[in-house]
Design an enzyme around this catalytic site. Structure first.
Site, mmCIF file in Angstrom:
data_model
loop_
_atom_site.group_PDB
_atom_site.id
_atom_site.type_symbol
_atom_site.label_atom_id
_atom_site.label_comp_id
_atom_site.label_asym_id
_atom_site.label_seq_id
_atom_site.Cartn_x
_atom_site.Cartn_y
_atom_site.Cartn_z
ATOM 1 N N GLU A 272 10.517 -4.765 4.321
ATOM 2 C CA GLU A 272 10.629 -6.058 4.048
ATOM 3 C C GLU A 272 10.325 -6.204 2.665
ATOM 4 O OE1 GLU A 272 9.207 -5.086 6.749
ATOM 5 O OE2 GLU A 272 9.070 -6.536 8.188
ATOM 6 N N GLY B 102 -4.906 -2.237 5.080
ATOM 7 C CA GLY B 102 -4.165 -3.348 4.676
ATOM 8 C C GLY B 102 -4.577 -4.653 4.961
ATOM 9 N N ARG B 103 -4.987 -4.974 6.181
ATOM 10 C CA ARG B 103 -5.463 -6.190 6.497
ATOM 11 C C ARG B 103 -7.144 -6.643 6.214
ATOM 12 N NH1 ARG B 103 -4.491 -2.711 10.582
ATOM 13 N NH2 ARG B 103 -6.030 -2.200 11.965
ATOM 14 N N HIS C 17 -4.657 -33.838 17.628
ATOM 15 C CA HIS C 17 -3.399 -34.822 18.058
ATOM 16 C C HIS C 17 -2.367 -34.179 18.488
ATOM 17 C CE1 HIS C 17 -5.533 -38.393 16.274
ATOM 18 N NE2 HIS C 17 -5.911 -37.492 15.557
ATOM 19 N N LYS D 174 0.901 -1.263 0.029
ATOM 20 C CA LYS D 174 0.017 0.025 0.001
ATOM 21 C C LYS D 174 0.957 1.093 -0.147
ATOM 22 C CE LYS D 174 -3.804 2.166 2.813
ATOM 23 N NZ LYS D 174 -4.582 1.968 3.901
ATOM 24 N N LYS E 219 9.717 -1.052 14.291
ATOM 25 C CA LYS E 219 10.334 -0.465 12.852
ATOM 26 C C LYS E 219 11.218 0.409 13.006
ATOM 27 C CE LYS E 219 6.049 -1.117 10.067
ATOM 28 N NZ LYS E 219 5.088 -0.501 9.384
ATOM 29 N N GLU F 177 -4.116 -6.957 15.249
ATOM 30 C CA GLU F 177 -3.696 -5.617 14.836
ATOM 31 C C GLU F 177 -4.920 -4.511 14.923
ATOM 32 O OE1 GLU F 177 -0.295 -5.097 11.837
ATOM 33 O OE2 GLU F 177 -2.238 -4.426 10.603
#
Ligand code: F6P
Length: 534
Positions: free
Chosen positions: A214, A268-269, A385, A208, A503, A354
């Site tokens: 990253e 974004g999410r 399990h 965005k 950050k 978030e």
């Protein structure tokens, strides 16, 4: 109108709920089911291809009516209308929250008095035309070969949604193989690149902001890799971008024609419905993507119009508040009984945590009550399990959503029946447990270890079939649950200031590692850095 600010714990209904909680906290669900054999009739919702059974919860009719009263007192109805109409409910970033506009059938939705629907439609058309050209092979790489592999380079909301949906809808996939590079971990980037043919790979850089460290470092490494095989001129044919930042995209070497838009009013999410979902469109084709949008829009309409007592996202949110704020549950689990949904939980973790991992109220004070829950889980039957021991006999209260499908995709009835038998058995076991009285034949010493208390709350969501449409509705259901909880907890759900500090510090430390500056640290951090640099 903007969303009001009311401390939920100071409302009249909260007081009533607290009193009610005192009277119900020790009531056993086993007794509630025994006293009322038709209990499920009062606590289930049928909607489209969804059946939500929430009868296996520590609730009575009074609980639910008080929880709905709380939603009313906190003016949830007005908040929903603000949410869908483009009001700047994301006050801390001064933005509207309109991911719902991306799947809307409305022809006019205004943001700052400008109708956004024409640009949404134009972006969809661009997605359609572009994806068809890649899928058909008419759009080729620089050496004239059709693409066989797509790599989405992005992180957080620019990765998790597309990755989760591509995996969830694998059954509907075409010939293109879609990969995801998100972590800055160079070992992962190298491993993924080593399996790809540069001539037939298309890279989709999704960011965005187009400034996320990253993503930009990963995209730059990948660009160098591509150039080393095919030369600089290959970049324009092998890279496209999704962003709100055209300058940075062009600076990177991607033509504006190959840039897909994103908007400030989409978080974004919550962005997989936008061109951020390009890798989904490439994997399953545009018409399946449209179905995904339609399913989400169906859920939007249900959420906007259904009375709260039959409104799936509202009920799920209220139940979660009930356990979080009254029973003191710290976490909740989501267990999908479909391996295709193996990435649903990591996706929800960003969406839920978030959004609602906030401790400041809408008027800027520290909240005095619990907010965002911790979400975790894994697919069934695998997790039976692994960690289900703790569900059944541990000391923690973990309200859990079980998600299952009536029909399998492959048609393998034997497997599906076994899978679903496990699905139903688990919620039954969690409800009823196993009392000491039925352990008659057991060795005296072992009896205490073989008791299951039961009374563990679960929601069961039974969906007809895993289809693009049902997945769209499922994701939108959780999006709206997040919204409702943010309103009730009186927090702003759509910013993410909490990710900024890490950050900033990482930038400082990196410049230090590179020898450019010297920052003061605590003794632990200094010691660790020295060891790293030795
Ligand atoms: O750091 C958190 C975050 O801002 C997320 O909210 C977002 O989804 C992710 O980073 C990626 O951001 P971008 O799409 O701008 O690269």
């Amino acid at each position: 109108m903007t969303v009001t600010s009311i401390n939920p714990t100071l409302t009249k209904t909260w007081e009533k709920l607290s009193n009610h909680f005192a009277s119900i906290k020790d009531v056993k669900m086993q007794d509630l089911f025994t006293e009322d054999p038709k209990r499920v009739q009062d606590f289930h919702i049928k909607w489209n291809e969804f059946l939500l059974d929430f009868s296996k919860n520590r609730i009575t009719k009074e609980t639910m009516s008080l929880l709905v009263e709380l939603a009313d007192e906190l003016k949830l109805k007005d908040a929903i209308s603000d949410y869908f109409s483009g009001t700047n409910i994301n006050r801390t970033e001064d933005r509207a929250v309109l991911h719902t506009a991306l799947r809307s059938k409305d022809s006019v939705i205004l943001v700052d008095n400008i109708n956004i629907i024409p640009e949404v439609e134009a972006a969809k058309e661009k997605l359609k035309v572009f994806s068809e050209s890649v899928i058909s092979g008419s759009r080729k790489g620089v050496t004239g070969k059709a693409f066989t592999d797509i790599v989405n380079i992005g992180i957080g909301g620019s990765d998790l949604g597309p990755d989760m949906v591509t995996e969830a809808l694998k059954f509907y996939k075409n010939h293109l193989d879609v990969h995801f590079i998100s972590n800055i971990d160079g070992d992962d980037v190298a491993a993924k690149l080593s399996k790809l043919n540069p001539e037939t790979t298309l890279f989709v850089v999704v960011s965005k902001t187009f400034t996320t460290q990253e993503t930009i470092v990963n995209a730059t490494t990948v660009k160098k890799w591509l150039e080393s095989y095919l030369g600089e001129s290959a970049v324009a044919s092998h890279f496209v971008a999704v962003s709100t930042n055209p300058e940075k995209v062009v600076e990177f070497g991607i033509a504006t024609d190959d840039m897909f838009p994103m908007w400030d009013w989409v978080g974004g999410r919550f962005s997989l419905w936008s061109p951020v979902g390009l890798s989904i469109v490439l994997a399953i084709g545009y018409s399946n993507f449209e179905q995904l949008l339609d399913g989400a829009n169906d859920m939007d309409q249900h959420f906007r119009t259904a009375d709260f007592n039959v409104n799936i996202p509202v009920i799920l949110a209220l139940l979660s508040v009930w356990y979080n704020n009254f029973f003191g549950a710290e976490t909740e689990a989501v267990i999908p009984y479909s391996q295709y949904l193996q990435k649903l939980v990591p996706y929800l973790q960003q969406g839920v945590m978030e959004s609602n991992g906030k401790g400041t109220s809408r008027t800027g004070e520290k909240v005095t009550y619990q907010t965002g829950t911790i979400v975790w889980g894994q697919t069934g039957s695998n997790c039976q399990h692994a960690f289900f021991q703790l569900f059944h006999q541990g000391t923690k209260l973990i309200p859990t959503d079980f998600i299952g499908f009536k029909n399998s995709l492959s048609g393998n009835k034997q497997h599906h029946d076994i899978l679903m038998a496990n699905f139903f058995a688990q919620t039954e076991a969690l409800l009823w447990g196993k009392s000491i009285e039925v352990l008659n034949d057991e060795n005296e010493f072992l009896k205490a270890f073989k008791v299951f208390e039961g009374n563990k709350p679960t929601n069961t969501l039974l969906i007809d079939k895993l289809k693009p449409k049902s997945i769209g509705s499922l994701i939108a259901m959780y999006e709206h649950k997040i919204f409702v909880q943010g309103i009730i907890w009186n927090i702003f759900s759509y910013d993410q200031w909490g990710v900024e500090l890490g950050k900033q510090l990482a930038k400082n430390i990196l410049s230090e590692i590179e020898g450019d500056s010297n920052h003061k640290h605590d003794s632990s951090t200094s010691f660790l850095l020295k060891e790293y640099l030795k």
